[in-house]
Write a protein that holds these residues in place. Structure first.
Motif, PDB file in Angstrom:
ATOM      1  N   HIS A   1       0.806  -1.226   0.000  1.00  0.00           N
ATOM      2  CA  HIS A   1       0.000   0.000   0.000  1.00  0.00           C
ATOM      3  C   HIS A   1       0.843   1.283   0.000  1.00  0.00           C
ATOM      4  CE1 HIS A   1       0.731  -0.809   4.269  1.00  0.00           C
ATOM      5  NE2 HIS A   1       0.562   0.483   4.469  1.00  0.00           N
ATOM      6  N   THR A   2       2.147   1.175   0.191  1.00  0.00           N
ATOM      7  CA  THR A   2       3.003   2.373   0.187  1.00  0.00           C
ATOM      8  C   THR A   2       4.104   2.312  -0.875  1.00  0.00           C
ATOM      9  OG1 THR A   2       4.447   1.425   1.885  1.00  0.00           O
ATOM     10  CG2 THR A   2       2.626   2.828   2.635  1.00  0.00           C
ATOM     11  N   PHE A   3       4.096   1.259  -1.684  1.00  0.00           N
ATOM     12  CA  PHE A   3       5.117   1.072  -2.709  1.00  0.00           C
ATOM     13  C   PHE A   3       5.224   2.279  -3.620  1.00  0.00           C
ATOM     14  CE2 PHE A   3       5.889  -0.084  -7.142  1.00  0.00           C
ATOM     15  CZ  PHE A   3       7.172  -0.578  -7.040  1.00  0.00           C
ATOM     16  N   PRO A   4       6.372   2.755  -3.983  1.00  0.00           N
ATOM     17  CA  PRO A   4       7.742   2.336  -3.672  1.00  0.00           C
ATOM     18  C   PRO A   4       8.419   3.218  -2.617  1.00  0.00           C
ATOM     19  CG  PRO A   4       7.820   3.725  -5.590  1.00  0.00           C
ATOM     20  CD  PRO A   4       6.357   3.697  -5.110  1.00  0.00           C
ATOM     21  N   ALA A   5       7.672   3.712  -1.649  1.00  0.00           N
ATOM     22  CA  ALA A   5       8.201   4.676  -0.679  1.00  0.00           C
ATOM     23  C   ALA A   5       9.435   4.167   0.066  1.00  0.00           C
ATOM     24  CB  ALA A   5       7.112   5.061   0.314  1.00  0.00           C
ATOM     25  N   ALA A   6       9.421   2.924   0.516  1.00  0.00           N
ATOM     26  CA  ALA A   6      10.564   2.402   1.279  1.00  0.00           C
ATOM     27  C   ALA A   6      11.805   2.291   0.391  1.00  0.00           C
ATOM     28  CB  ALA A   6      10.230   1.051   1.893  1.00  0.00           C
ATOM     29  N   PHE A   7      11.618   1.859  -0.845  1.00  0.00           N
ATOM     30  CA  PHE A   7      12.752   1.750  -1.764  1.00  0.00           C
ATOM     31  C   PHE A   7      13.359   3.119  -2.037  1.00  0.00           C
ATOM     32  CE2 PHE A   7      14.603   1.677  -6.028  1.00  0.00           C
ATOM     33  CZ  PHE A   7      15.555   0.681  -5.861  1.00  0.00           C
ATOM     34  N   GLU A   8      12.510   4.096  -2.293  1.00  0.00           N
ATOM     35  CA  GLU A   8      13.004   5.447  -2.555  1.00  0.00           C
ATOM     36  C   GLU A   8      13.726   6.024  -1.341  1.00  0.00           C
ATOM     37  OE1 GLU A   8       9.478   7.447  -3.930  1.00  0.00           O
ATOM     38  OE2 GLU A   8       9.644   6.572  -5.927  1.00  0.00           O
ATOM     39  N   ALA A   9      13.193   5.772  -0.141  1.00  0.00           N
ATOM     40  CA  ALA A   9      13.847   6.242   1.085  1.00  0.00           C
ATOM     41  C   ALA A   9      15.202   5.556   1.276  1.00  0.00           C
ATOM     42  CB  ALA A   9      12.950   5.989   2.289  1.00  0.00           C
ATOM     43  N   LEU A  10      15.267   4.279   0.956  1.00  0.00           N
ATOM     44  CA  LEU A  10      16.526   3.541   1.034  1.00  0.00           C
ATOM     45  C   LEU A  10      17.573   4.162   0.118  1.00  0.00           C
ATOM     46  CD1 LEU A  10      18.300   0.983   1.727  1.00  0.00           C
ATOM     47  CD2 LEU A  10      17.229  -0.037  -0.292  1.00  0.00           C
ATOM     48  N   VAL A  11      17.221   4.394  -1.125  1.00  0.00           N
ATOM     49  CA  VAL A  11      18.169   4.967  -2.098  1.00  0.00           C
ATOM     50  C   VAL A  11      18.630   6.351  -1.629  1.00  0.00           C
ATOM     51  CG1 VAL A  11      18.415   5.814  -4.468  1.00  0.00           C
ATOM     52  CG2 VAL A  11      17.339   3.590  -4.036  1.00  0.00           C
ATOM     53  N   GLN A  12      17.711   7.159  -1.125  1.00  0.00           N
ATOM     54  CA  GLN A  12      18.091   8.482  -0.605  1.00  0.00           C
ATOM     55  C   GLN A  12      19.063   8.361   0.561  1.00  0.00           C
ATOM     56  OE1 GLN A  12      14.473  10.569   0.339  1.00  0.00           O
ATOM     57  NE2 GLN A  12      13.883  10.789  -1.813  1.00  0.00           N
ATOM     58  N   ALA A  13      18.808   7.422   1.469  1.00  0.00           N
ATOM     59  CA  ALA A  13      19.685   7.232   2.629  1.00  0.00           C
ATOM     60  C   ALA A  13      21.066   6.749   2.203  1.00  0.00           C
ATOM     61  CB  ALA A  13      19.059   6.238   3.612  1.00  0.00           C
ATOM     62  N   VAL A  14      21.121   5.859   1.230  1.00  0.00           N
ATOM     63  CA  VAL A  14      22.404   5.360   0.732  1.00  0.00           C
ATOM     64  C   VAL A  14      23.220   6.518   0.175  1.00  0.00           C
ATOM     65  CG1 VAL A  14      23.496   3.967  -1.079  1.00  0.00           C
ATOM     66  CG2 VAL A  14      21.644   2.995   0.290  1.00  0.00           C
ATOM     67  N   ARG A  15      22.586   7.358  -0.598  1.00  0.00           N
ATOM     68  CA  ARG A  15      23.291   8.513  -1.183  1.00  0.00           C
ATOM     69  C   ARG A  15      23.690   9.533  -0.115  1.00  0.00           C
ATOM     70  NH1 ARG A  15      19.209   8.884  -6.228  1.00  0.00           N
ATOM     71  NH2 ARG A  15      20.292   7.415  -7.580  1.00  0.00           N
ATOM     72  N   ARG A  16      22.766   9.873   0.760  1.00  0.00           N
ATOM     73  CA  ARG A  16      22.997  10.883   1.789  1.00  0.00           C
ATOM     74  C   ARG A  16      24.109  10.467   2.750  1.00  0.00           C
ATOM     75  NH1 ARG A  16      18.217  10.648   4.317  1.00  0.00           N
ATOM     76  NH2 ARG A  16      19.059   9.081   5.712  1.00  0.00           N
ATOM     77  N   ASP A  17      24.068   9.218   3.195  1.00  0.00           N
ATOM     78  CA  ASP A  17      25.007   8.747   4.217  1.00  0.00           C
ATOM     79  C   ASP A  17      26.218   8.027   3.632  1.00  0.00           C
ATOM     80  OD1 ASP A  17      23.205   9.788   6.061  1.00  0.00           O
ATOM     81  OD2 ASP A  17      22.173   7.872   6.308  1.00  0.00           O
ATOM     82  N   GLU A  18      26.309   8.008   2.297  1.00  0.00           N
ATOM     83  CA  GLU A  18      27.414   7.360   1.597  1.00  0.00           C
ATOM     84  C   GLU A  18      27.606   5.917   2.065  1.00  0.00           C
ATOM     85  OE1 GLU A  18      30.832   9.927   1.850  1.00  0.00           O
ATOM     86  OE2 GLU A  18      29.790  11.566   0.852  1.00  0.00           O
ATOM     87  N   VAL A  19      26.500   5.204   2.146  1.00  0.00           N
ATOM     88  CA  VAL A  19      26.506   3.801   2.556  1.00  0.00           C
ATOM     89  C   VAL A  19      27.106   2.972   1.418  1.00  0.00           C
ATOM     90  CG1 VAL A  19      25.012   1.847   3.172  1.00  0.00           C
ATOM     91  CG2 VAL A  19      24.536   4.130   4.068  1.00  0.00           C
ATOM     92  N   ARG A  20      27.935   2.012   1.777  1.00  0.00           N
ATOM     93  CA  ARG A  20      28.645   1.229   0.761  1.00  0.00           C
ATOM     94  C   ARG A  20      27.952  -0.066   0.382  1.00  0.00           C
ATOM     95  NH1 ARG A  20      34.256   1.684   3.693  1.00  0.00           N
ATOM     96  NH2 ARG A  20      33.872  -0.530   3.800  1.00  0.00           N
ATOM     97  N   ALA A  21      26.945  -0.497   1.175  1.00  0.00           N
ATOM     98  CA  ALA A  21      26.278  -1.759   0.865  1.00  0.00           C
ATOM     99  C   ALA A  21      24.853  -1.791   1.407  1.00  0.00           C
ATOM    100  CB  ALA A  21      27.076  -2.929   1.426  1.00  0.00           C
ATOM    101  N   VAL A  22      24.030  -2.545   0.697  1.00  0.00           N
ATOM    102  CA  VAL A  22      22.633  -2.783   1.049  1.00  0.00           C
ATOM    103  C   VAL A  22      22.445  -4.294   1.049  1.00  0.00           C
ATOM    104  CG1 VAL A  22      20.251  -2.557   0.211  1.00  0.00           C
ATOM    105  CG2 VAL A  22      21.839  -0.627  -0.004  1.00  0.00           C
ATOM    106  N   VAL A  23      21.642  -4.798   1.980  1.00  0.00           N
ATOM    107  CA  VAL A  23      21.377  -6.234   2.012  1.00  0.00           C
ATOM    108  C   VAL A  23      19.890  -6.489   1.835  1.00  0.00           C
ATOM    109  CG1 VAL A  23      21.192  -6.351   4.547  1.00  0.00           C
ATOM    110  CG2 VAL A  23      21.799  -8.412   3.234  1.00  0.00           C
ATOM    111  N   VAL A  24      19.596  -7.532   1.069  1.00  0.00           N
ATOM    112  CA  VAL A  24      18.231  -8.020   0.888  1.00  0.00           C
ATOM    113  C   VAL A  24      18.214  -9.498   1.272  1.00  0.00           C
ATOM    114  CG1 VAL A  24      17.590  -6.360  -0.911  1.00  0.00           C
ATOM    115  CG2 VAL A  24      18.633  -8.531  -1.566  1.00  0.00           C
TER     116      VAL A  24
END
Length: 112
Positions: free
Chosen positions: A55-78
């Motif tokens: 019901h909120t798609f793709p809000a979590a994915f978009e927030a994840l991508v923003q956080a990765v860019r903002r915080d310069e995160v080097r890895a994501v796990v699924v």
């Protein structure tokens, strides 16, 4: 979900989980625990796990991508590449995230 305390000596890892309609709260906790275990075994500190709901798609994915860019995160796990399937062909989504953010997308459990 098992609690983790931030460890500044380990690189930050963010998670992404797609909750399906029939998933119970206990199953979601179990998946998040799997991500914690993976992060610890691989030398990361697991930060926020972004949970996608239909019901909120793709809000979590978009927030994840923003956080990765903002915080310069080097890895994501699924938990598996199938969790990216709602966004398109899983391998293509994985490659797109890696190309657009520079972060690696890791899989906690290989698809059988």
């Amino acid at each position: 979900m098992s609690g983790t305390t931030p460890d500044d000596t380990r690189p930050l890892l963010l998670g992404y989980v797609r909750a399906h309609l029939l998933m119970t709260a206990a199953e979601l906790v179990q998946i998040k625990d799997q991500l914690v275990t993976f992060a610890q075994a691989e030398g990361f500190t697991l930060g926020k796990v972004y949970t996608e709901h239909a019901h909120t798609f793709p809000a979590a994915f978009e927030a994840l991508v923003q956080a990765v860019r903002r915080d310069e995160v080097r890895a994501v796990v699924v938990p598996s590449l199938q969790h990216l399937g709602v966004l398109g062909a899983p391998q293509k989504v994985k490659e797109g995230v890696e190309q657009s953010t520079g972060a690696r997308v890791l899989v906690a459990a290989p698809t059988p």
